[in-house]
Motif scaffolding. Structure first.
Motif, PDB file in Angstrom:
ATOM      1  N   LEU A 245      -9.763   0.877   4.606  1.00 35.65           N
ATOM      2  CA  LEU A 245     -11.133   1.155   5.034  1.00 35.65           C
ATOM      3  C   LEU A 245     -11.674   2.413   4.362  1.00 35.65           C
ATOM      4  CD1 LEU A 245     -11.089   0.114   8.772  1.00 35.65           C
ATOM      5  CD2 LEU A 245     -12.574  -0.768   6.978  1.00 35.65           C
ATOM      6  N   GLU A 246     -10.796   3.322   4.045  1.00 38.13           N
ATOM      7  CA  GLU A 246     -11.215   4.528   3.340  1.00 38.13           C
ATOM      8  C   GLU A 246     -11.910   4.144   2.026  1.00 38.13           C
ATOM      9  OE1 GLU A 246      -8.039   7.176   2.278  1.00 38.13           O
ATOM     10  OE2 GLU A 246      -9.249   8.952   2.750  1.00 38.13           O
ATOM     11  N   ARG A 252     -16.047   2.215  -2.763  1.00 35.37           N
ATOM     12  CA  ARG A 252     -15.346   1.598  -3.881  1.00 35.37           C
ATOM     13  C   ARG A 252     -15.410   0.080  -3.802  1.00 35.37           C
ATOM     14  NH1 ARG A 252      -9.842   2.850  -4.115  1.00 35.37           N
ATOM     15  NH2 ARG A 252      -9.912   4.084  -2.216  1.00 35.37           N
ATOM     16  N   TYR A 253     -15.540  -0.471  -2.616  1.00 35.19           N
ATOM     17  CA  TYR A 253     -15.668  -1.919  -2.468  1.00 35.19           C
ATOM     18  C   TYR A 253     -16.344  -2.255  -1.144  1.00 35.19           C
ATOM     19  CZ  TYR A 253     -11.026  -0.737  -0.593  1.00 35.19           C
ATOM     20  OH  TYR A 253      -9.987  -0.131   0.051  1.00 35.19           O
ATOM     21  N   GLU A 257     -14.087  -6.940   1.293  1.00 38.08           N
ATOM     22  CA  GLU A 257     -12.921  -6.665   0.455  1.00 38.08           C
ATOM     23  C   GLU A 257     -11.894  -5.860   1.253  1.00 38.08           C
ATOM     24  OE1 GLU A 257     -11.830  -7.799  -2.131  1.00 38.08           O
ATOM     25  OE2 GLU A 257     -10.476  -6.335  -3.068  1.00 38.08           O
ATOM     26  N   ALA A 258     -12.351  -4.917   2.038  1.00 36.00           N
ATOM     27  CA  ALA A 258     -11.438  -4.129   2.868  1.00 36.00           C
ATOM     28  C   ALA A 258     -10.686  -5.045   3.827  1.00 36.00           C
ATOM     29  CB  ALA A 258     -12.209  -3.063   3.641  1.00 36.00           C
ATOM     30  N   ARG A 259     -11.412  -5.982   4.403  1.00 35.20           N
ATOM     31  CA  ARG A 259     -10.783  -6.927   5.325  1.00 35.20           C
ATOM     32  C   ARG A 259      -9.722  -7.744   4.602  1.00 35.20           C
ATOM     33  NH1 ARG A 259     -13.204 -10.005   9.783  1.00 35.20           N
ATOM     34  NH2 ARG A 259     -15.134  -8.999   9.204  1.00 35.20           N
ATOM     35  N   ARG A 260     -10.082  -8.225   3.422  1.00 33.17           N
ATOM     36  CA  ARG A 260      -9.140  -9.013   2.623  1.00 33.17           C
ATOM     37  C   ARG A 260      -7.870  -8.213   2.347  1.00 33.17           C
ATOM     38  NH1 ARG A 260      -9.170  -8.725  -2.712  1.00 33.17           N
ATOM     39  NH2 ARG A 260      -6.995  -9.323  -2.902  1.00 33.17           N
ATOM     40  N   LEU A 261      -8.049  -6.968   1.975  1.00 35.82           N
ATOM     41  CA  LEU A 261      -6.893  -6.121   1.651  1.00 35.82           C
ATOM     42  C   LEU A 261      -6.012  -5.881   2.873  1.00 35.82           C
ATOM     43  CD1 LEU A 261      -8.607  -3.506  -0.701  1.00 35.82           C
ATOM     44  CD2 LEU A 261      -6.941  -5.255  -1.348  1.00 35.82           C
TER      45      LEU A 261
END
Length: 306
Positions: A245-246, A252-253, A257-261
RNA sequence: GCCGAGAUAGCUCAGUGGUAGAGCGCGGCCCUGAAAAGGCCGGCGUGGGGGGUCCGAUUCCCUCUCUCGGCA
């Protein structure tokens, strides 16, 4: 003379340990000791998906949310904390039920830890400086000289372990490979039962993905945002969800994308957990069946206990 | 219907007249004071179907099928 019993309920993330543990603990008059490196932290309830208040009320949980995120925590502290609670439970006539997925934490309880001094910040800082200046090959060479046995075991790219081994050597004057031989487990003193939960891989991954979605729905983003406004220890920073989430906060995205990661990293974590547990032959595996409830699984485990 | 582009690993795609690579995904493994961390290893896949040229085609040519875009 009957040995006292210690029970472990382990398994990959999101497999359903917590709910099953509560059912089981009630049946056997146990209290739960969390075996998790991240759920020890408070103010991180959502990212670490700690059992909610409702569950905690039903049953006494230990080592859950007891450390501030600014503080560091580690295996050695965990072992000390957990064993002391374990002793207290026995004196109250309760059974300890360890529940969690941290393989190393589990292993350090059941098999012990080698005696050594804690992290020496000074030595470590010096070693990390050498690492950035001269590279891992240099440090690896150094280790090969003082402790060839460890060097053989550690990959030249595994800087973290090379540094730890060197640190111990510098601090204790003995190779870590020698010290590691002396560890005392609980096996002689207690009767140990280990159950590991598992399901079909695809089902597990679906559960993980869904759980992450749920975390987002319950306010994950705000929790992590306010977490990052304060000082976070390097250990607390490692919780899956924080760094991901940072990156979104820094632009940066996207949030998607954060969720995907987060989902991907959780899946990979579960896979590593399974690898860790698979080689442990003391484990009795419990495969959760399709549509089986937590209570039913707990009952199956309970039957194997006596 | 016509014109153009494409059809290659689970997905997105690259490349080459001498039977193929990358990223992501995924799988396996290691693990003793950062462990939800850190490290290692793993890609034979009817190169859409058929035919032709060639010593040899995934790569060139023809044809069929399908997909996408444009024009009708």
């Amino acid at each position: 003379m009957l040995k006292k019993k210690i029970i472990f309920l382990i398994g990959p993330t999101a497999v359903g340990k917590s709910a099953i543990a509560i059912h089981l603990a009630k049946k056997i008059n146990a209290e739960i000791i969390s075996c998790d490196s991240m759920q020890v932290y408070n103010s991180m309830d959502i990212v670490t998906s700690q059992p909610g208040c409702a569950q905690k009320k039903k049953l006494k949980h230990h080592l859950l949310g007891v450390i501030k995120p600014a503080k560091e925590y580690n295996v050695a502290r965990y072992r000390k904390d957990a064993l002391s609670i374990c002793g207290k439970l026995f004196s109250k006539g309760k059974l300890p039920l360890f529940v969690g997925g941290a393989g190393l934490y589990y292993s350090v309880i059941i098999d012990g830890i080698f005696p050594s001094s804690p992290e020496n910040k000074l030595i470590r800082a010096r070693l990390y400086k050498q690492l950035s200046l001269k590279g891992n090959k240099y440090l690896y060479g150094k280790l090969s000289k003082v402790d060839p046995l460890s060097a053989k075991k550690i990959h030249p790219n595994d800087a973290r372990r090379i540094i730890r081994a060197l640190e111990v050597y510098m601090e204790a004057g003995l190779p870590i490979s020698v010290l590691q031989k002396s560890r005392v487990g609980l096996g002689n003193e207690y009767e140990i039962k280990v159950f590991a939960l598992n399901t079909n891989r695809q089902v597990l991954y679906d559960k993980i993905n869904q759980r992450v979605d749920k975390m987002f729905n319950s306010g994950l983003v705000n929790e992590v945002r306010s977490l990052l406004n304060h000082k976070l220890s390097k250990t607390a920073l490692c919780a899956i969800g924080v760094r991901e989430l940072e990156g979104y906060f820094n632009g940066r995205y996207t949030l998607d994308e954060a969720r995907r990661l987060i989902q991907r990293n959780s899946r990979r974590y579960a896979k590593r957990q399974l690898t860790w547990f698979r080689k442990d032959k003391r484990i009795e595996w419990i495969n959760i069946r399709d549509k089986e409830t937590a209570g039913e699984v707990a009952k199956r485990i309970w039957k194997k206990l006596f």
